[in-house]
Motif scaffolding. Structure first.
Motif, short mmCIF file in Angstrom:
data_model
loop_
_atom_site.label_atom_id
_atom_site.label_comp_id
_atom_site.label_asym_id
_atom_site.label_seq_id
_atom_site.Cartn_x
_atom_site.Cartn_y
_atom_site.Cartn_z
N CYS A 243 0.83 -1.21 0.00
CA CYS A 243 0.00 0.00 0.00
C CYS A 243 0.86 1.25 0.00
CB CYS A 243 -0.91 -0.02 1.23
SG CYS A 243 -1.79 1.54 1.47
N THR A 248 -7.54 5.54 -2.72
CA THR A 248 -8.60 5.12 -3.64
C THR A 248 -9.63 4.25 -2.94
OG1 THR A 248 -6.78 4.95 -5.20
CG2 THR A 248 -8.95 4.22 -5.97
N PRO A 283 -4.32 2.09 5.40
CA PRO A 283 -5.62 1.89 6.05
C PRO A 283 -5.73 0.52 6.70
CG PRO A 283 -5.82 1.58 3.69
CD PRO A 283 -4.40 2.00 3.94
N PRO A 306 -4.85 0.04 -6.80
CA PRO A 306 -3.92 -0.09 -7.91
C PRO A 306 -2.70 -0.93 -7.56
CG PRO A 306 -3.95 2.18 -7.06
CD PRO A 306 -4.94 1.41 -6.28
S1 SF4 Z 1 -6.14 1.82 -2.60
FE1 SF4 Z 1 -6.05 1.66 -0.41
S2 SF4 Z 1 -4.94 -0.21 -0.05
FE2 SF4 Z 1 -4.61 0.34 -2.11
S3 SF4 Z 1 -2.72 1.49 -2.10
FE3 SF4 Z 1 -4.38 2.94 -1.96
S4 SF4 Z 1 -4.62 3.23 0.17
FE4 SF4 Z 1 -3.45 1.39 -0.03
#
Ligand code: SF4
Ligand SMILES: Cc1cc2nc3c(=O)[nH]c(=O)nc-3n(C[C@H](O)[C@H](O)[C@H](O)COP(=O)(O)OP(=O)(O)OC[C@H]3O[C@@H](n4cnc5c(N)ncnc54)[C@H](O)[C@@H]3O)c2cc1C
Ligand SMILES: Cc1cc2nc3c(=O)[nH]c(=O)nc-3n(C[C@H](O)[C@H](O)[C@H](O)COP(=O)(O)OP(=O)(O)OC[C@H]3O[C@@H](n4cnc5c(N)ncnc54)[C@H](O)[C@@H]3O)c2cc1C
Ligand code: SF4
Ligand code: SF4
Ligand code: SF4
Ligand code: SF4
Ligand code: SF4
Ligand code: SF4
Ligand code: SF4
Lengths: 663, 292, 187, 158
Positions: A243, A248, A283, A306
């Motif tokens: 991460c 997103t 997260p 992503p």
């Molecule tokens: S979408 Fe969420 S889990 Fe994926 S890289 Fe971004 S913050 Fe991290």
């Protein structure tokens, strides 16, 4: 047979004025085993110590008794002296004929008689001393810090600066603690984020600091220099290595929940970081509320990430690591004011606490920095602050003063006025306790420059009338009862120990007081140490502290921890318990009473029956030599070096040895 | 059938006849036998405890002894003031051996220790149970908006009374809800009505009871439910005077909870003695409950 | 007006007297004012309830006992249930009233003590309270003969007042009891 | 009257041997012993009848020590430790309290005067209290007089 030498000190006239020291020396000649006695002006002086060493050689002495002051003053001095005379340092006893004799009695004859008894006790004991060797244990050069608030963060930075590795174990998804919730901090009003965030980043980037967030300490064993710690790393369901915190996922998650970090004034998602500056900026998925985890629906976050960082299959992981020292920095929680019926049992939405108010003040908080009434979101113009809620209340709250609520209330009243100069601030207080540097000046400014109205008296009742809060208080200075209709009430609730404090204390073998706050080894002279060597305290887990005090204790605790780690090996006191496995019945009554968890069971093969059986085994590095086990052991299998049964019974008998004389 | 000693106290034989009547009727219906303590005496009320501590304990103790001599294990006292004094006396004698000796000297008898003191509300909630009451009810209160007023003495001090909550009590409210009425949340349930000042410092009663009536009205009440003859008399008898002084009409009937319970159990207003109230409740009750 | 504080010994004795009567310790009070904030009748008092404890702490006994506060207190115990030090102030008010009565320093204009006396007189006579005689006697004694007279007809009509006193047989016993209390207390 | 001092010691003084009790005191080194030191440091005066035996913790004080002391003819015993909740070893003095609650009953049962056995909690800061405790204990033990329970028994038996 021991050959005992007795040296009686005059201490100038401190002893000799009341005790006939020559007589004491003379009579001591007749005690069993005593081969030499003398008196001398100052035993602790260099000539005095030389005298001991000389007489040991001349008279072939094997045990030493010095009749002088309290062992707390010179036991160490004379142990070293005994060692220098070529004897085991534990072949020495001190007879306290000053603090507990010459200084407390006037009658010369009585005092002399008592001094004789005291010397007799020491002589009876010293003959039965065992030779003891100080042992050394190696030191694991890492520090564990439990809790990642400002205290834990500061301690980690300081330990790392000294070149030692540290690990922070933080229960929440991010470090930062309470301070991360604030807008500005008293008394200088610098922005909390501005001074905290750089430190959080420093922790994250340091090679010497490892962060285990969303983790908890599960078990602690071992002892100073060699703690073994089990740490549970709760499943985040997000791979920290993949991460990059793009956000997103949480933007797209459909589940909206009240945010704990925002005191439920704002919302978060089922996948979330608690606040924007979180460290690490990764997260977690709230498993209780996530749709995928509970109903196998949704799965959006995984689809949109992503970096393929989402991993629904991740499980909790328990790891074990070794540390030389532990710093406890678990902070505080807030008193729950809903026990007060007169304040509405927590039912009124517009009766809030200091922490709610902090979140409202924060421009990146749930209200965007606007002070509103939680009931309808309208701007709050008239705000009543009530101090000491749950503090200084023996009847239903905590007996102590929480020390910093006077200050944060003043700060909040000031910030209210800064946010909205039209707003009115009323503060009910009992006393203003503002004893820090520039604190009194700060409170004065709030009253004078910002026009907050201070009313001296506790509020007795808050109730709702036509959607407004009626606050019924009193101003004892003018002698009048006062009723204020307010938009918002802010309670300065007490800072109290966290609910799980006792569990942690038991894990670490550190004491806590009647308020569940961890107890320091000495309130003045060892304020960041505990009685368990190698475990240190910092911050609000010990007592309510503001940020300056918290940071000061963090630095102090890290100095203490680093001090330990700077040794290759640590000495341990050899006056500890030992088990005679021949006698031990394996009942483990001793294990139950040992406050340090120093006793474990061990399987041995019985010498006689050749059968396997259990016996007690004492870990020398954990035993503190209290002797509780000794008393608990019925068969008498345990003895305590330095205070053996034989020695103490010998002392008792010596006191009454001549009893038969008169019959 | 449950049998309890009954200590009516002075008021239930005079100003609060309707409380006496309705309580007795309700008890009969619910299978509780009340036996009035023969030769009971006044509990001393506040004049005793502001004059002599010993007297304020000895008078209630006398009644407790009389009740115990009846061979019963519970005494029920509907007046909150009597209830309060009896409970305090019992506890103080139990905790203070010197006082106990003095009381026994005055009474010339060993003090009663076993008998339990209860208020009728406690009997209904704890011994009968709301479930049974609900089952036995023949009339629903049809959303009657009720402000329950407990007064100060029924729940204080909590360490002695040990029943319901001293700041936001619920027992009458629960009873109202169980009977189908609307129990209004409000903040003046235990504010003081002026209590024993009814005759001596009447202005205080006007002021304090006025606040209570006002708050109940603001909360949307159609009537106030009480469990004490002093509360009832202050709010009912003085209501006209309060209206005059405040220039505001309240017209709030002040009902004993036993009366409302009696109505729900199927009794008539006449049976329950409701005509004795100064603020006439019949219009409201006819309209809302279709009772006569 | 300047006041000199009573001597330590005097103050201690007074505090002990209060504790003897009601079991409460005035020294516990730290003057937070919560009692005064919640008391429903402060508006009619000359001093706040918390000021009364303060007077008592300082040994200003006359000031405490001559205040209207102790007679206006309705014994509602609001103060007692909320005091953060667990002080039962209502009981302290009782104790001060008792002490004032003992010392005979009851202010003339206070009606409450008159009421208490007549009330106790009534139960001394009948064993139970006689409302009608209480009202008439009180009105006479307090110089307000026509107070509440307008209420009498309706009260009689509604059966709230009886013309004949309710008498219980042990009226005699109450007399005897009160005499014994008096005797014990004068010791 | 019995005098607990040896002949040699008694020769020392010219004063007639008077009735004097001798008491053993077991003090934990962290609190009560330090409290006694403080009493000395502040020159508090108290009677000389108490002889101190130093222990690491009051929990080390085996009830048997007390028994032995009385059996050997000492007139009284005092056990003193830290205040409950302040034990250096966090809970040692709780064990002490429990152990001795039982022991006290035993003493009563066999008929040794309760005046002979005492417990107190004296902290390192309570020099004054230590002096007071000694005064009180000496007074009470004196009221019980010399301990002849065991010597009488011996005489009875032989
Ligand atoms: S979408 Fe969420 S889990 Fe994926 S890289 Fe971004 S913050 Fe991290
Ligand atoms: C309303 C309010 C306003 C304030 N304003 C100011 C101010 O303006 N200026 C000022 O100087 N001070 C202020 N303070 C005081 C300030 O909050 C404290 O000084 C500071 O937060 C103490 O830091 P800490 O690290 O000791 O505790 P905390 O901030 O509580 O941090 C403890 C951390 O340990 C973690 N933790 C707890 N238990 C465990 C466990 N078992 N395992 C792992 N982790 C655990 C917690 O999650 C938390 O992150 C205020 C306090 C309040 C309540
Ligand atoms: C009346 C009173 C009672 C108190 N009671 C208590 C109490 O009961 N409990 C408590 O916790 N605290 C108490 N305190 C506070 C306590 O005195 C301080 O906390 C403590 O003394 C601070 O220690 P310090 O080393 O910082 O300063 P100091 O004690 O002032 O020591 C500073 C030392 O530096 C030396 N020095 C100064 N300048 C120089 C220089 N230029 N070069 C060389 N040497 C220098 C001085 O000679 C002195 O020896 C009390 C204070 C007062 C005034
Ligand atoms: S050894 Fe102790 S008693 Fe002797 S001179 Fe030194 S300080 Fe004084
Ligand atoms: S799977 Fe769970 S966490 Fe992910 S978006 Fe859906 S509800 Fe939110
Ligand atoms: S710091 Fe101030 S507000 Fe907080 S408890 Fe102490 S006196 Fe009360
Ligand atoms: S109490 Fe004694 S016998 Fe029992 S296990 Fe411990 S050492 Fe062995
Ligand atoms: S002496 Fe104390 S610390 Fe050591 S093993 Fe025994 S009980 Fe445990
Ligand atoms: S509430 Fe209690 S502590 Fe506070 S002023 Fe009143 S009596 Fe004193
Ligand atoms: S008991 Fe008296 S002082 Fe206390 S709140 Fe009630 S009226 Fe006021």
């Amino acid at each position: 047979m021991a050959r005992i030498g007795v040296f009686v000190c005059h201490c100038g006239t401190n002893i000799s004025a009341t005790v006939d020291v020559k007589k004491v020396a003379e009579i001591a000649k007749g005690f069993p085993g005593v081969k030499f006695t003398t008196d001398y002006r100052y035993m602790c002086s260099e000539p005095g110590q030389d005298l001991i060493q000389k007489m040991v050689k001349e008279h072939n002495l094997t045990r030493i008794v010095v009749a002088a002051c309290s062992p707390s003053l010179h036991e160490k001095t004379f142990r070293t002296c005994t060692q220098n005379a070529g004897l085991n340092p534990y072949f020495f006893e001190m007879a306290n004929i000053r603090e507990q004799c010459s200084w407390v009695h006037d009658d010369r004859e009585e005092a002399t008689l008592k001094a004789i008894d005291i010397v007799k006790l020491a002589a009876a004991k010293v003959g039965k001393n065992n030779p003891l060797q100080t042992t050394f244990i190696p030191v694991e050069k890492r520090v564990l810090i439990i809790g990642g608030g400002i205290s834990g963060i500061q301690a980690a930075i300081d330990v790392a600066f000294n070149g030692f590795e540290t690990v922070i174990v933080e229960r929440e998804p991010s470090i930062g603690g309470r301070m991360a919730m604030f807008d500005k901090t008293f008394p200088t009003l610098d922005c909390a984020a501005c001074i905290l965030t750089p430190k959080m980043v420093e922790v994250n980037q340091s090679d010497l600091i490892k962060l285990y967030t969303y983790s908890e300490v599960e078990e602690v064993s071992g002892y100073v220099g060699n703690f073994k710690v089990k740490i549970r790393r709760k499943a985040r369901l997000v791979d920290e290595n993949k991460c990059n915190g793009c956000g997103t996922c949480w933007q797209r998650c459909p589940v909206r929940l009240p945010s704990e970090f925002d005191m439920n004034l704002g919302k978060r998602k089922a996948i979330y970081v608690p606040f924007p500056q979180a460290v690490p900026n990764v997260p977690v998925i709230d498993q209780e509320h996530c749709l995928y985890i509970n109903k196998k629906k949704c799965g959006i976050c995984k689809k949109v990430c992503p970096f393929e960082a989402i991993d629904y299959e991740q499980k909790d992981e328990v790891i074990e690591e070794k540390f030389g020292a532990i710093i406890v920095a678990t902070g505080f929680t807030m008193f729950d004011h809903s026990i007060y019926g007169e304040y509405g049992y927590g039912k009124y939405k517009n009766v809030t606490t200091g922490l709610h108010f902090e979140r409202m003040l924060n421009s990146s908080g749930p209200t965007g920095g606007k002070i509103v009434r939680p009931s309808d979101g309208k701007e709050a113009k008239k705000v009543v602050f009530i101090q000491c809620v749950g503090s200084r209340d023996e009847a239903r709250g905590m007996p102590y003063c929480s020390r910093l609520c006077c200050m944060y209330t003043a700060k909040q009243a000031l910030l209210l006025k800064e946010h909205n100069p039209e707003a009115e601030a009323y503060v009910f207080y009992i006393d203003i306790r503002a004893a820090g540097k520039n604190y009194e000046e700060f409170v004065e400014r709030v009253q004078d420059e910002y026009g907050a109205t201070y009313l001296r008296g506790r509020v007795s009742k808050i109730f709702q009338r036509n959607g407004r809060l009626m606050v019924r208080g009193c101003d004892t200075l003018s002698g009048t009862q006062i009723e204020i209709d307010a938009d918002l009430v802010v309670l300065a609730t007490a800072l109290i120990a966290r609910p799980d404090a006792i569990k942690l204390a038991q894990m670490l073998h550190i004491p806590y007081d009647q308020n569940r706050l961890f107890t320091e080894a000495h309130p003045k002279l060892a304020p960041v140490e505990t009685v368990t060597t190698g475990v240190f305290l910092t911050g609000a887990c010990q007592s309510p502290k503001d940020i300056p005090d918290t940071v000061a204790t963090a630095s102090a605790a890290s100095v203490k921890a680093c001090g330990l780690l700077s040794h290759e090996k640590l000495p341990i006191d050899p006056q500890i318990a030992r088990v005679d496995v021949e006698i031990c019945s394996g009942c483990l009554a001793c294990q139950e009473v040992c406050p340090f968890g120093a006793i474990e069971k061990e399987e041995i093969v019985d010498r006689v029956t050749q059968q396997k059986r259990w016996v007690a085994k004492i870990a020398p590095s954990l035993c503190n030599g209290c002797g509780a086990c000794n008393t608990a052991c019925r068969p008498g299998a345990i003895d305590l070096d330095g205070f053996t049964e034989e020695q103490i019974f010998g002392q008792i008998e010596s006191l009454t040895a001549d009893k038969g004389d008169e019959r | 059938m449950m049998k309890v000693a009954y200590y009516p106290g002075c008021s239930l034989h005079s100003t609060a006849r309707e409380y006496d009547i309705s309580f007795q009727l309700v008890c009969r219906k619910l299978g509780i036998e009340l036996q009035e303590i023969p030769h009971w005496v006044c509990c001393g009320s506040s004049p005793a405890h502001v004059t002599s501590h010993l007297l304020s304990i000895a008078l209630p103790c006398k009644n407790l002894i009389l009740a115990e001599e009846m061979g019963l294990d519970t005494v029920v006292a509907p007046c909150a003031a009597c209830f309060n004094r009896l409970k305090i006396a019992k506890q103080e004698v139990a905790e203070d051996s010197k006082l106990k000796k003095e009381v026994e000297e005055v009474l010339g008898k060993p003090s009663a220790g076993k008998i339990e003191v209860k208020h009728p509300l406690q009997v209904i909630i704890e011994d009968v149970g709301l479930k049974k009451v609900e089952e036995m009810a023949r009339r629903k209160l049809q959303g009657l908006r009720v402000a329950s007023y407990y007064g100060c003495l029924l729940v204080r001090p909590p360490s002695v009374i040990n029943f319901d909550d001293p700041e936001d009590p619920q027992s009458m409210d629960n009873l109202v809800s169980a009977l189908g009425g609307e129990a209004l949340p409000w903040a003046f349930k235990t504010e003081c009505c002026g209590a024993s000042f009814s005759l001596s410092e009447t202005d205080i009663v006007f002021e304090l009871s006025g606040e209570i009536l006002n708050e109940a009205l603001e909360a949307g009440a159609e009537c106030i439910l009480v469990a004490c003859p002093l509360c009832q008399s202050n709010l009912d008898l003085r209501q006209k005077g309060i209206e005059k002084r405040r220039g505001k009409k309240f017209n709030l009937p002040i009902l004993y909870f036993t009366e409302l319970l009696g109505l729900a159990l199927g009794m008539s207003m006449r049976q329950l003695g409701l005509s004795r109230h100064i603020v006439n409740p019949s219009k409201l009750l006819e309209r809302k409950l279709a009772v006569t | 007006m300047k006041c000199s504080i009573a001597s330590d010994k005097f103050r201690r004795k007074f505090a002990e007297q209060i504790e003897e009567i009601c079991g409460e310790r005035i020294s516990l009070c730290y003057q937070c004012g919560k009692c005064s904030a919640g008391c429903p009748v402060t508006y009619a008092m000359d001093y706040l309830p918390s000021q009364i404890t303060r007077f008592a702490q300082l040994g200003l006994t006359d000031k405490a006992m001559k205040s209207s506060t102790i007679w206006i207190c309705a014994s509602c115990q609001t103060c007692s249930v909320r005091c953060p030090r667990g002080i039962d102030l209502a009981k302290i008010m009782d104790a001060l009233r008792i002490l004032a009565k003992r010392k005979g320093i009851v202010p003339k204009e206070q009606i409450a003590p008159l009421f208490d006396g007549i009330f106790l007189g009534s139960i001394e006579k009948y064993g139970r309270l006689n409302e009608l005689s209480l009202i008439t006697k009180l009105n006479m004694a307090s110089g307000r003969p026509f107070k509440d007279v307008s209420l009498l007809p309706i009260m009689l009509k509604k059966g709230k007042i009886k013309l004949k006193p309710q008498k219980s047989n042990p009226g005699k016993e109450v007399r005897y009891l009160m005499r014994k209390v008096e005797k014990l207390e004068s010791k | 009257m019995k005098d607990n001092r040896s002949i040699k010691e008694r020769d020392l003084g010219s004063k007639p041997a008077r009735e004097k009790v001798k008491i053993a005191a077991f003090l934990c080194k962290w609190c009560s012993y330090a409290g006694a030191d403080l009493a000395g440091g502040s020159r508090k005066k108290y009677p000389p009848n108490v002889i101190v035996i130093r222990t690491p913790c009051s929990a080390r004080t085996n009830p048997l020590f007390v028994w032995k002391s009385l059996e050997k003819g000492l007139d009284g015993v005092l056990v003193s430790g830290c205040h409950p909740g302040e034990c250096h070893y966090s809970e040692g003095n709780y064990h002490t309290r429990r152990n001795f609650a039982v022991f006290r009953k035993l003493l009563e049962y066999i008929g040794i005067e309760p005046e002979r056995f005492h417990m107190s909690w004296v902290s390192a800061a309570e020099g004054d209290k230590w002096a007071e405790v000694v005064k009180d204990v000496v007074k009470v033990v004196e009221s019980a007089g010399p301990n002849t329970y065991f010597s009488k028994k011996k005489e009875d038996n032989g």
